[in-house]
Motif scaffolding. Sequence first.
Motif, short mmCIF file in Angstrom:
data_model
loop_
_atom_site.label_atom_id
_atom_site.label_comp_id
_atom_site.label_asym_id
_atom_site.label_seq_id
_atom_site.Cartn_x
_atom_site.Cartn_y
_atom_site.Cartn_z
N GLU A 132 53.06 33.50 42.15
CA GLU A 132 52.57 34.91 41.69
C GLU A 132 51.24 35.06 41.78
O GLU A 132 51.03 36.39 42.18
CB GLU A 132 53.00 34.99 40.18
CG GLU A 132 54.58 34.92 40.16
CD GLU A 132 55.30 35.64 38.86
OE1 GLU A 132 54.38 36.32 38.17
OE2 GLU A 132 56.31 35.37 38.63
N MET A 133 50.41 34.23 41.76
CA MET A 133 48.90 34.54 42.28
C MET A 133 48.74 34.94 43.39
O MET A 133 48.01 36.07 43.78
CB MET A 133 48.15 33.30 41.79
CG MET A 133 47.64 32.98 40.47
SD MET A 133 46.88 31.41 40.16
CE MET A 133 45.39 31.48 40.85
N ARG A 134 49.49 34.29 44.28
CA ARG A 134 49.44 34.41 45.71
C ARG A 134 49.87 35.97 46.00
O ARG A 134 49.32 36.62 47.07
CB ARG A 134 49.94 33.39 46.61
CG ARG A 134 50.15 33.78 48.17
CD ARG A 134 51.56 33.07 48.75
NE ARG A 134 52.52 33.60 48.20
CZ ARG A 134 53.84 33.00 48.44
NH1 ARG A 134 53.95 31.86 48.80
NH2 ARG A 134 54.95 33.60 47.92
N ASP A 135 50.83 36.33 45.52
CA ASP A 135 51.45 37.47 45.89
C ASP A 135 50.72 38.75 45.33
O ASP A 135 50.59 39.75 46.04
CB ASP A 135 52.92 37.40 45.45
CG ASP A 135 54.03 36.52 45.81
OD1 ASP A 135 53.68 35.83 46.91
OD2 ASP A 135 55.03 36.42 45.46
N ALA A 141 44.57 42.69 47.17
CA ALA A 141 43.47 42.58 48.44
C ALA A 141 42.00 42.71 47.54
O ALA A 141 41.24 43.63 47.90
CB ALA A 141 43.51 43.55 49.33
N PRO A 142 41.65 41.64 46.45
CA PRO A 142 40.52 41.80 45.77
C PRO A 142 39.27 41.71 46.59
O PRO A 142 39.04 41.40 47.78
CB PRO A 142 40.52 40.42 45.22
CG PRO A 142 41.52 39.54 45.78
CD PRO A 142 42.55 40.32 46.22
N GLY A 187 43.78 35.74 49.21
CA GLY A 187 42.82 36.56 48.78
C GLY A 187 41.46 36.49 49.79
O GLY A 187 40.40 37.10 49.39
N GLY A 188 41.65 35.73 50.60
CA GLY A 188 40.56 35.37 51.65
C GLY A 188 39.48 34.74 50.79
O GLY A 188 38.12 34.71 51.26
N TRP A 189 39.67 33.95 49.70
CA TRP A 189 38.90 33.35 48.74
C TRP A 189 37.99 32.18 49.49
O TRP A 189 38.57 31.68 50.30
CB TRP A 189 39.42 32.61 47.62
CG TRP A 189 40.30 33.82 46.65
CD1 TRP A 189 41.46 34.16 46.58
CD2 TRP A 189 39.71 34.78 45.74
NE1 TRP A 189 41.76 34.95 45.70
CE2 TRP A 189 40.42 35.31 45.25
CE3 TRP A 189 38.32 35.01 45.20
CZ2 TRP A 189 40.46 36.34 44.30
CZ3 TRP A 189 38.09 35.90 44.20
CH2 TRP A 189 39.23 36.52 43.61
N VAL A 190 36.70 32.10 49.25
CA VAL A 190 35.95 31.17 49.87
C VAL A 190 35.61 30.17 48.53
O VAL A 190 35.10 30.67 47.61
CB VAL A 190 34.62 31.75 50.30
CG1 VAL A 190 33.90 30.52 50.90
CG2 VAL A 190 34.86 32.82 51.51
#
Length: 262
Positions: A132-135, A141-142, A187-190
Amino acid sequence: MPFTLATWNINSVRLREPIVQKLLREEAPDILCLQECKSPVEKIPTEGFAALGYPHIVARGQKGYNGVAMLSKLPIEDVGDRDFAGLGHARHIAARLENGVVIHNFYVPAGGDVPDREVNEKFGQKLDYLTEMRDWFHTEAPRKSILVGDLNIAPREDDVWSHKQLLKVVSHTPVEVAQLAETQDAGGWVDITRKDIPDGQLYSWWSYRARDWDAADKGRRLDHVWATPDIANAGHSSRILRDARGWEKPSDHAPVFATFDL
């Protein structure tokens, strides 16, 4: 204006109020994100924190378990929470700084002891929570966001003391690592910690079961600091305060720090 934040699974904010205050006095992060506070919000000992220069708090609590909180020197606006996987647990909060940066504080379910959702409901809940976090990240699109917390997964081989021995241990199983990677990618998180410290063994958690945790050093990196790509290059000076694991009546987690020039 640069700011430093820290994330720490405190394992009871009331029981460990003295070491939270010690961290605030000695390390003085601008923002401290806590997980596993194990306290209703109204019983979090905020007066002592405010006296040390942290008058701003955003929190969600429960009696005896879960719970997340942010203590801040800087003004922060509560921008809500989400009940991922419908567990009814206090595991997420978000707050916005005056510069527009949103900070998400997460406490992902630990997942129990058996890495099989057919026989262990808690493991299924953990995977569902991450899904659910992923979705949500796919949908939302944070941007201009930081995500911190105890994500209860050590993703890399050098995030655990023995990759081979922990492949079937909850927190480092291939299915969890893959699920976390999907969540991060959505989210493209780094991963700021590993951006700054790309090589070598790195841990933020050592079991209470170890008689001499420091000498045995059988740790895992369960606590994370991520940022969206638009601000990831502003993150630096990552570190884990290993010494805190040896303080009086410690948490089994150590605080993770990063500074952002934003």
